[in-house]
Write a protein that holds these residues in place. Structure first.
Motif, short mmCIF file in Angstrom:
data_model
loop_
_atom_site.label_atom_id
_atom_site.label_comp_id
_atom_site.label_asym_id
_atom_site.label_seq_id
_atom_site.Cartn_x
_atom_site.Cartn_y
_atom_site.Cartn_z
N TRP A 79 40.89 77.72 35.52
CA TRP A 79 39.53 78.21 35.83
C TRP A 79 38.85 78.65 34.53
CZ3 TRP A 79 36.48 82.53 35.34
CH2 TRP A 79 35.42 82.70 36.24
N ARG A 80 39.58 79.39 33.71
CA ARG A 80 38.97 79.88 32.47
C ARG A 80 38.66 78.72 31.53
NH1 ARG A 80 41.47 85.19 29.82
NH2 ARG A 80 39.57 84.83 28.62
N GLU A 81 39.57 77.74 31.45
CA GLU A 81 39.32 76.60 30.56
C GLU A 81 38.02 75.89 30.94
OE1 GLU A 81 44.07 75.67 30.01
OE2 GLU A 81 42.82 74.15 31.00
N VAL A 82 37.82 75.71 32.24
CA VAL A 82 36.64 74.96 32.69
C VAL A 82 35.39 75.83 32.67
CG1 VAL A 82 35.63 73.73 34.65
CG2 VAL A 82 38.05 73.40 34.07
N MET A 83 35.53 77.05 33.17
CA MET A 83 34.34 77.89 33.34
C MET A 83 33.84 78.46 32.02
SD MET A 83 33.33 77.98 36.52
CE MET A 83 32.52 79.56 36.83
N GLU A 84 34.74 78.63 31.06
CA GLU A 84 34.33 79.24 29.79
C GLU A 84 33.95 78.20 28.75
OE1 GLU A 84 37.55 81.89 28.76
OE2 GLU A 84 37.18 83.19 30.51
N ALA A 85 34.11 76.92 29.10
CA ALA A 85 33.77 75.86 28.13
C ALA A 85 32.26 75.80 27.96
CB ALA A 85 34.29 74.52 28.63
N PRO A 86 31.80 75.58 26.72
CA PRO A 86 30.37 75.37 26.54
C PRO A 86 29.97 74.08 27.24
CG PRO A 86 31.57 74.88 24.52
CD PRO A 86 32.57 75.44 25.48
N ASP A 87 28.74 74.04 27.70
CA ASP A 87 28.34 72.88 28.47
C ASP A 87 27.44 71.99 27.64
OD1 ASP A 87 27.63 71.03 30.38
OD2 ASP A 87 27.81 72.53 31.97
N ALA A 88 27.91 70.77 27.40
CA ALA A 88 27.14 69.86 26.55
C ALA A 88 26.39 68.82 27.37
CB ALA A 88 28.08 69.16 25.58
N VAL A 89 26.59 68.87 28.67
CA VAL A 89 26.01 67.81 29.50
C VAL A 89 24.55 68.15 29.81
CG1 VAL A 89 26.24 66.52 31.64
CG2 VAL A 89 28.27 67.42 30.49
N ALA A 90 23.68 67.26 29.48
CA ALA A 90 22.25 67.49 29.75
C ALA A 90 21.96 67.32 31.24
CB ALA A 90 21.41 66.52 28.94
N PRO A 91 20.93 67.97 31.74
CA PRO A 91 20.66 67.92 33.18
C PRO A 91 20.46 66.50 33.70
CG PRO A 91 19.23 69.52 32.08
CD PRO A 91 20.00 68.82 31.01
N SER A 92 19.89 65.63 32.89
CA SER A 92 19.62 64.28 33.38
C SER A 92 20.91 63.53 33.64
CB SER A 92 18.78 63.52 32.37
OG SER A 92 19.49 63.45 31.15
N ALA A 118 23.48 72.05 31.63
CA ALA A 118 23.61 71.59 33.02
C ALA A 118 23.65 72.76 33.99
CB ALA A 118 24.87 70.76 33.18
N ASP A 119 23.95 73.91 33.48
CA ASP A 119 24.04 75.05 34.37
C ASP A 119 22.74 75.84 34.40
OD1 ASP A 119 26.76 74.68 35.22
OD2 ASP A 119 27.31 75.18 33.17
#
Lengths: 158, 439
Positions: free
Chosen positions: B419-432, B4-5
């Motif tokens: 901030w670190r918990e959210v920003m450093e988490a791997p992102d599994a959400v697809a762009p769609s 997503a990023d």
């Protein structure tokens, strides 16, 4: 000289004194250009036109102006800057014995010590001026500014 | 599969030590981190402040504002329901609404006259069924949208809306948790203390553009260390000083906080004023009405409660002055800061005058608040000059936790833990599946 010309000249002179005081950082002189029970309000145009009573600065006595002068000198930390007023010609709205009302455009430029001069604040003065023994003085100065998005902060009087 | 990023995943800054008591300057200077913050804090999983019900009291009233860096419109429809939708035309993407407020029956994009209801639904598309013309061969229809064009699929992007106590929050994320859960019970208690159901009266706005990272304003109001040092009025008149009775509280995730303090020790010279150049023992106001403070029953004791709702708003009660302060980021190095001062329906004239007079302490020219914008600007200047360096937040230790005093930077450490918990988490959400993106 006609009374009208005399009134205009008096206002122009008062505005020139005002600019000299606030641009020369002479805050005591700034206070003395007002009557004791003066009103000074610095108001974003939006609040003025929508009838919201909030002002960015709202002073209702010369004592409050003196407290602001003290704050500028002693208590408000700020990046130092010069300011320069360019004040237009007054538009007379009322001429009564010993009292004048006028509307006057102004522009204030700000120059920080290591920076370029930028347009800091523009608007108009809605002034009520009275004749006193010391000369013309502001009984009320409503500063209505167009520059609603203030470039960080306003320290000195506009 | 891109995340997503995408297109670029930022290089996350290395925190110099375990914990969050050393904050890399890079969190304030990196534009790619800023883009991720917008996605993860402002557009997904969080509620953002959009306004007060009193700003849109009547059917058809609207207010244009922002969520993160996206322009949105808050409306009240004919049935009194509140809606928030994105100010981006479904056709060609134009930000069609330019007025800051007003009253409308509908919204029409001037470019091609697509029109929308007060709920953001598409209701009119010019030439949708083509243009009928006469030809020698008979009538003919030129153009028009494809037969399967379905206006229901082309409304404006609608945000989820939550209201409580006359305050309106919105989220691009349809799956965001309920607002009450988002605040958590502790912060909700302080929220309800201020917004206890009384109707609000708008007193007006102040706006300033502060050339610093948006998080610095959150940190400023999670930092009870500075007020009694930077702000002469606070320490001298006892409004906020390190020896006042105080508590610091947070939600379970440490993202929101409340600084709760009770006025005392005005003019007291002791260890918290000693050597503090901003303390002025003999300072006398020429006009004492600046501080004509009258306690109100709803305070329940504390004279100041400053609540930070992450990421978008600060709720201010400083004696009789109450306001919301809306943080509106604009790139990594600047944010617009909008103050909405208000009062309550049961205020008498004297109380309204008092709130307005005490507003002299706050806002972009305030006796107290003007310096906050200045120090934020100059902090940002320091960060930009050596982004590989880090800031220090170790007052009161290196841990995160609530305290029965204010001599600590624990709330800043707490915010960066989150901030670190959210920003450093791997992102599994697809762009769609990204909230706010229509098919």
């Amino acid at each position: 000289m006609s009374a009208r010309a005399e009134h205009l000249l008096g206002l122009v002179q008062l505005h020139a004194e005002y600019a000299a005081a606030v641009d020369g950082a002479d805050w005591d002189r700034w206070c003395e250009l007002f009557t004791d029970d003066c009103v000074y309000r610095l108001v974003p145009r939006e609040n003025h036109e929508r009838g919201f009573p909030l002002a960015t600065l709202a002073f209702t006595s010369k004592g409050m102006l003196k407290d602001r002068a003290y704050a500028i000198r002693e208590t408000l930390f700020h990046d130092p800057y010069y300011q320069r007023h360019v004040i237009g010609l007054p538009r007379l709205l009322a001429e009564e014995p010993g009292l004048l009302r006028a509307e006057t455009n102004y522009a204030v430029f700000r120059t920080k010590l290591n920076g370029a001069s930028t347009v800091f604040n523009v608007g108009r003065y809605l002034d009520t001026v009275v004749a006193t023994d010391a000369g013309l003085r502001f009984a009320e100065k409503i500063v209505v500014y167009d520059s609603e998005m203030i470039p960080n902060s306003i320290i000195y009087p506009v | 599969m891109p995340t997503a990023d995408a297109p670029s995943s930022p290089v996350l800054p290395a925190w110099p030590a375990e914990g969050t008591h050393r904050i890399p300057f890079a969190v304030y200077t990196q534009e790619d981190l800023h883009r991720r913050e917008l996605e993860r804090f402002f557009y997904r999983g969080h509620w953002c402040y959009v306004g007060l019900e009193a700003e849109v009291p009547n059917p058809g009233d609207f207010k244009r504002t922002v969520v993160g860096e996206r322009s949105v419109i808050l409306t009240r429809d004919a049935d009194g329901r509140l809606h928030v939708f994105e100010n981006v035309c479904a056709h060609r993407g134009m930000q069609f609404c330019r007025e800051r407020h007003g009253n409308r029956k509908e919204f029409v994009c001037p470019y091609h006259q697509w029109s929308y209801t007060l709920a953001g639904d598409l209701q009119g598309v010019p030439f949708r069924r083509g243009v009928r013309v006469m030809t020698p061969e008979g009538p003919r229809v030129n153009g028009g949208m494809p037969a399967d064009f379905d206006p229901k699929q082309h409304g404006l992007t609608r945000l989820k809306v939550a209201t409580r106590g006359g305050v309106i929050f919105a989220s691009f994320d349809p799956d965001v948790e309920p607002f009450e859960d988002y605040l958590g019970p502790t912060i909700l208690g302080w929220f309800d203390r201020l917004f206890n159901g009384r109707k609000l009266r708008i007193l007006g706005y102040n706006r300033q553009r502060i050339p610093g990272n948006w998080k610095l304003m959150q940190e400023n109001i999670k930092d009870p260390y500075h007020p009694g040092l930077l702000h002469t009025w606070f320490v001298t008149f006892g409004l906020w000083r390190a020896d006042n009775e105080a508590r610091l509280q947070m939600d379970a995730k440490h993202r929101h906080a409340a600084m709760i303090s009770t006025r005392g020790n005005a003019k007291a010279a002791n260890e918290v004023s000693q050597g503090v150049t901003s303390f002025k023992a003999d300072m006398q106001l020429n006009d004492a009405s600046f501080l004509d403070i009258v306690p109100e029953p709803w305070w329940g004791g504390p004279t100041a409660v400053m609540t930070t709702i992450f990421p978008s708003v600060i709720l201010q009660q400083q004696v009789n002055s109450v306001s919301t302060r809306h943080i509106q980021p604009d790139g990594h190095g600047a944010f617009n800061f909008e103050w909405t001062h208000f009062g309550f329906e049961d205020d008498d004239e004297a109380m309204t005058a008092r709130r307005l007079k005490q507003a002299n302490l706050f806002g972009p020219a305030g006796f107290v608040s003007a310096d906050d914008g200045e120090v934020i600007e100059l902090s940002q200047a320091g960060f930009e000059s050596k982004p590989q360096h880090r800031a220090l937040a170790e007052l009161g230790g290196r841990e995160v936790g609530e305290t029965p005093h204010m001599v600590t930077e624990t709330l800043i450490r707490g915010m960066y833990r989150y901030w670190r918990e959210v920003m450093e988490a791997p992102d599994a959400v697809a762009p769609s599946a990204r909230p706010g993106d229509a098919a």
